[in-house]
Scaffold this active site. Structure first.
Site, PDB file in Angstrom:
ATOM      1  N   ALA A  10      -5.615   3.444   5.849  1.00 46.21           N
ATOM      2  CA  ALA A  10      -6.540   2.603   6.626  1.00 46.21           C
ATOM      3  C   ALA A  10      -7.840   2.277   5.896  1.00 46.21           C
ATOM      4  O   ALA A  10      -8.831   1.941   6.529  1.00 46.21           O
ATOM      5  CB  ALA A  10      -6.832   3.278   7.964  1.00 46.21           C
ATOM      6  N   ASN A  87       1.121   2.817   8.850  1.00 39.76           N
ATOM      7  CA  ASN A  87       0.786   1.559   8.166  1.00 39.76           C
ATOM      8  C   ASN A  87       0.850   1.648   6.642  1.00 39.76           C
ATOM      9  O   ASN A  87       1.113   0.644   5.977  1.00 39.76           O
ATOM     10  CB  ASN A  87      -0.629   1.125   8.603  1.00 39.76           C
ATOM     11  CG  ASN A  87      -1.193   0.044   7.713  1.00 39.76           C
ATOM     12  OD1 ASN A  87      -0.841  -1.130   7.837  1.00 39.76           O
ATOM     13  ND2 ASN A  87      -2.051   0.426   6.769  1.00 39.76           N
ATOM     14  N   TYR A 152      11.424  -2.792  -1.492  1.00 37.82           N
ATOM     15  CA  TYR A 152      10.517  -2.980  -0.355  1.00 37.82           C
ATOM     16  C   TYR A 152      11.289  -3.381   0.913  1.00 37.82           C
ATOM     17  O   TYR A 152      11.068  -2.823   1.991  1.00 37.82           O
ATOM     18  CB  TYR A 152       9.487  -4.043  -0.738  1.00 37.82           C
ATOM     19  CG  TYR A 152       8.412  -4.303   0.279  1.00 37.82           C
ATOM     20  CD1 TYR A 152       7.367  -3.404   0.458  1.00 37.82           C
ATOM     21  CD2 TYR A 152       8.425  -5.451   1.069  1.00 37.82           C
ATOM     22  CE1 TYR A 152       6.359  -3.646   1.388  1.00 37.82           C
ATOM     23  CE2 TYR A 152       7.419  -5.708   1.992  1.00 37.82           C
ATOM     24  CZ  TYR A 152       6.384  -4.799   2.144  1.00 37.82           C
ATOM     25  OH  TYR A 152       5.401  -5.043   3.068  1.00 37.82           O
ATOM     26  N   LYS A 156      11.576  -1.399   4.489  1.00 38.17           N
ATOM     27  CA  LYS A 156      11.109  -1.987   5.754  1.00 38.17           C
ATOM     28  C   LYS A 156      12.258  -2.149   6.761  1.00 38.17           C
ATOM     29  O   LYS A 156      12.047  -2.061   7.972  1.00 38.17           O
ATOM     30  CB  LYS A 156      10.422  -3.334   5.473  1.00 38.17           C
ATOM     31  CG  LYS A 156       9.141  -3.193   4.650  1.00 38.17           C
ATOM     32  CD  LYS A 156       8.103  -2.344   5.379  1.00 38.17           C
ATOM     33  CE  LYS A 156       6.796  -2.228   4.637  1.00 38.17           C
ATOM     34  NZ  LYS A 156       5.786  -1.448   5.369  1.00 38.17           N
ATOM     35  N   ILE A 185       0.406 -11.908   4.970  1.00 29.75           N
ATOM     36  CA  ILE A 185      -0.945 -11.658   5.480  1.00 29.75           C
ATOM     37  C   ILE A 185      -1.899 -11.560   4.288  1.00 29.75           C
ATOM     38  O   ILE A 185      -1.566 -10.912   3.285  1.00 29.75           O
ATOM     39  CB  ILE A 185      -0.979 -10.328   6.296  1.00 29.75           C
ATOM     40  CG1 ILE A 185       0.149 -10.284   7.360  1.00 29.75           C
ATOM     41  CG2 ILE A 185      -2.354 -10.101   6.924  1.00 29.75           C
ATOM     42  CD1 ILE A 185       0.084 -11.317   8.459  1.00 29.75           C
TER      43      ILE A 185
HETATM   44  P1  NAP Z   1      -2.990  -2.981   1.141  1.00 30.39           P
HETATM   45  O1  NAP Z   1      -4.143  -3.904   1.306  1.00 30.39           O
HETATM   46  O2  NAP Z   1      -2.419  -2.767  -0.209  1.00 30.39           O
HETATM   47  O3  NAP Z   1      -3.412  -1.564   1.783  1.00 30.39           O
HETATM   48  C1  NAP Z   1      -2.505  -0.502   1.765  1.00 30.39           C
HETATM   49  C2  NAP Z   1      -3.176   0.747   2.289  1.00 30.39           C
HETATM   50  O4  NAP Z   1      -2.205   1.806   2.247  1.00 30.39           O
HETATM   51  C3  NAP Z   1      -4.353   1.195   1.439  1.00 30.39           C
HETATM   52  O5  NAP Z   1      -5.349   1.740   2.277  1.00 30.39           O
HETATM   53  C4  NAP Z   1      -3.742   2.276   0.557  1.00 30.39           C
HETATM   54  O6  NAP Z   1      -4.667   3.246   0.130  1.00 30.39           O
HETATM   55  C5  NAP Z   1      -2.764   2.906   1.534  1.00 30.39           C
HETATM   56  N1  NAP Z   1      -1.714   3.669   0.847  1.00 30.39           N
HETATM   57  C6  NAP Z   1      -0.873   3.249  -0.112  1.00 30.39           C
HETATM   58  N2  NAP Z   1      -0.069   4.249  -0.497  1.00 30.39           N
HETATM   59  C7  NAP Z   1      -0.423   5.333   0.255  1.00 30.39           C
HETATM   60  C8  NAP Z   1       0.032   6.661   0.324  1.00 30.39           C
HETATM   61  N3  NAP Z   1       1.008   7.108  -0.462  1.00 30.39           N
HETATM   62  N4  NAP Z   1      -0.552   7.507   1.212  1.00 30.39           N
HETATM   63  C9  NAP Z   1      -1.555   7.083   2.009  1.00 30.39           C
HETATM   64  N5  NAP Z   1      -2.041   5.834   1.981  1.00 30.39           N
HETATM   65  C10 NAP Z   1      -1.475   4.963   1.105  1.00 30.39           C
HETATM   66  O7  NAP Z   1      -1.764  -3.414   2.048  1.00 30.39           O
HETATM   67  P2  NAP Z   1      -1.681  -4.268   3.405  1.00 30.39           P
HETATM   68  O8  NAP Z   1      -1.321  -5.633   3.034  1.00 30.39           O
HETATM   69  O9  NAP Z   1      -2.852  -3.995   4.262  1.00 30.39           O
HETATM   70  O10 NAP Z   1      -0.372  -3.598   4.041  1.00 30.39           O
HETATM   71  C11 NAP Z   1      -0.404  -2.668   5.108  1.00 30.39           C
HETATM   72  C12 NAP Z   1       1.010  -2.502   5.647  1.00 30.39           C
HETATM   73  O11 NAP Z   1       1.485  -3.762   6.094  1.00 30.39           O
HETATM   74  C13 NAP Z   1       2.008  -2.022   4.602  1.00 30.39           C
HETATM   75  O12 NAP Z   1       2.946  -1.149   5.184  1.00 30.39           O
HETATM   76  C14 NAP Z   1       2.671  -3.304   4.172  1.00 30.39           C
HETATM   77  O13 NAP Z   1       3.969  -3.069   3.655  1.00 30.39           O
HETATM   78  C15 NAP Z   1       2.712  -4.053   5.488  1.00 30.39           C
HETATM   79  N6  NAP Z   1       2.871  -5.492   5.340  1.00 30.39           N
HETATM   80  C16 NAP Z   1       1.949  -6.250   4.681  1.00 30.39           C
HETATM   81  C17 NAP Z   1       2.156  -7.625   4.563  1.00 30.39           C
HETATM   82  C18 NAP Z   1       1.179  -8.521   3.854  1.00 30.39           C
HETATM   83  O14 NAP Z   1       1.491  -9.711   3.697  1.00 30.39           O
HETATM   84  N7  NAP Z   1       0.016  -8.070   3.456  1.00 30.39           N
HETATM   85  C19 NAP Z   1       3.306  -8.209   5.089  1.00 30.39           C
HETATM   86  C20 NAP Z   1       4.229  -7.404   5.744  1.00 30.39           C
HETATM   87  C21 NAP Z   1       3.994  -6.056   5.870  1.00 30.39           C
HETATM   88  P3  NAP Z   1      -5.183   3.268  -1.403  1.00 30.39           P
HETATM   89  O15 NAP Z   1      -6.294   2.285  -1.424  1.00 30.39           O
HETATM   90  O16 NAP Z   1      -5.651   4.653  -1.591  1.00 30.39           O
HETATM   91  O17 NAP Z   1      -4.052   2.866  -2.281  1.00 30.39           O
END
Ligand code: NAP
Length: 244
Positions: A10, A87, A152, A156, A185
């Site tokens: 988060a 998340n 990925y 999912k 997103i």
């Molecule tokens: P993001 O900006 O890359 O943020 C990911 C977050 O997850 C960061 O806070 C990261 O922390 C944390 N994280 C990663 N690996 C981790 C681990 N092993 N343990 C604990 N925390 C961890 O990604 P986002 O786009 O917000 O995505 C959030 C979720 O939505 C994900 O599950 C992603 O697959 C899903 N999603 C995103 C999209 C999109 O278009 N953005 C679309 C579909 C689904 P660090 O900063 O420490 O790495």
């Protein structure tokens, strides 16, 4: 007594927006992050502006021991967890021909095994309380597939199966389990895409734009609230109509 929400990953992007949105709704927030940095500091401050309590804990969701430890800390501080949002997620995109076994395994370990690790440590507290909401962040590509994302998409799609199975296991004990499947997103995850690619993606989305983190957070807020109390085992797409 305020409700308590635990959100993994988060510090930025979708997870951060979910944490801030639930704080505005009056939830006390426990948030998890992997790396200590400016963002992990600033999110706590932003949440506390809503006059709720916030506990920020470092831990890697792919480590069962880390999850055991941070869930223990949340229970010690707040005595309960009403809402869990799984998340945390990563991508390591590559055509299968070129994908290394480690790239496949890492993505499964964080996205899918991570969801198991956190949920496994939280579920007994929800079952004892005979109430709780679990909201898993999947993706539209878990349903549709996407070239370059076998790892990925598999993670999912796995989250969707996990969500439906757990929903059936725990419904009689008042615990509701749903998934949200975002499309494209605007976050650091999609920042890596070239502008031309983003424009092309937006053209093919019926609503003609990429989503923002708040679009996803709004749906999570709904699934955490009493407005969704007759919904479990569902996957809600938040994708501007990409997948119909
Ligand atoms: P993001 O900006 O890359 O943020 C990911 C977050 O997850 C960061 O806070 C990261 O922390 C944390 N994280 C990663 N690996 C981790 C681990 N092993 N343990 C604990 N925390 C961890 O990604 P986002 O786009 O917000 O995505 C959030 C979720 O939505 C994900 O599950 C992603 O697959 C899903 N999603 C995103 C999209 C999109 O278009 N953005 C679309 C579909 C689904 P660090 O900063 O420490 O790495």
């Amino acid at each position: 007594m305020s409700k308590v929400a635990l959100i993994t990953g988060a510090t930025r992007g979708i997870g951060r927006q979910i944490a801030v949105t639930l704080a505005k709704e009056g939830y006390d927030i426990a948030l998890n992050y992997r790396r200590e940095n400016e963002e992990s500091e600033s999110v706590k401050k932003e949440i506390e502006e809503s006059k709720v309590q916030c506990l920020a804990i470092k831990g890697d969701v792919s480590s069962f021991e880390d999850c055991e430890e941070f869930v223990k800390q949340v229970i010690e501080k707040f005595e309960k967890i009403d809402v869990l949002v799984n998340n945390a997620g990563i991508t390591k995109d590559m055509l299968l021909m070129r994908m290394k076994k480690e790239d496949f395994e890492q993505v499964i370990d964080v996205n899918l095994v991570g969801t198991f690790n956190v949920t496994k440590n939280v579920i007994s507290h929800m079952l004892k309380a005979r109430s709780g909401r679990i909201i898993n962040i999947s993706s539209v590509v878990g349903v549709s597939g996407n070239a370059g994302q076998t790892n990925y998409s598999a993670s999912k799609a796995g989250i969707i199966g996990f969500t439906k199975s757990l929903a059936k296991e725990v419904a009689s004990r008042g615990v509701l389990v749903n998934a949200v499947a975002p499309g494209f997103i605007e976050t650091s995850m999609t920042e890596v895409l070239k502008d031309e690619v983003k424009e092309e993606i937006a053209k093919n989305i019926p609503l003609k734009r990429m989503g923002i983190a708040q679009d996803v957070a709004n749906v999570v807020k709904f699934l955490a609230s009493s407005d969704s109390s007759y919904m479990t085992g569902q996957v809600l797409n938040v994708d501007g109509g990409m997948l119909m």
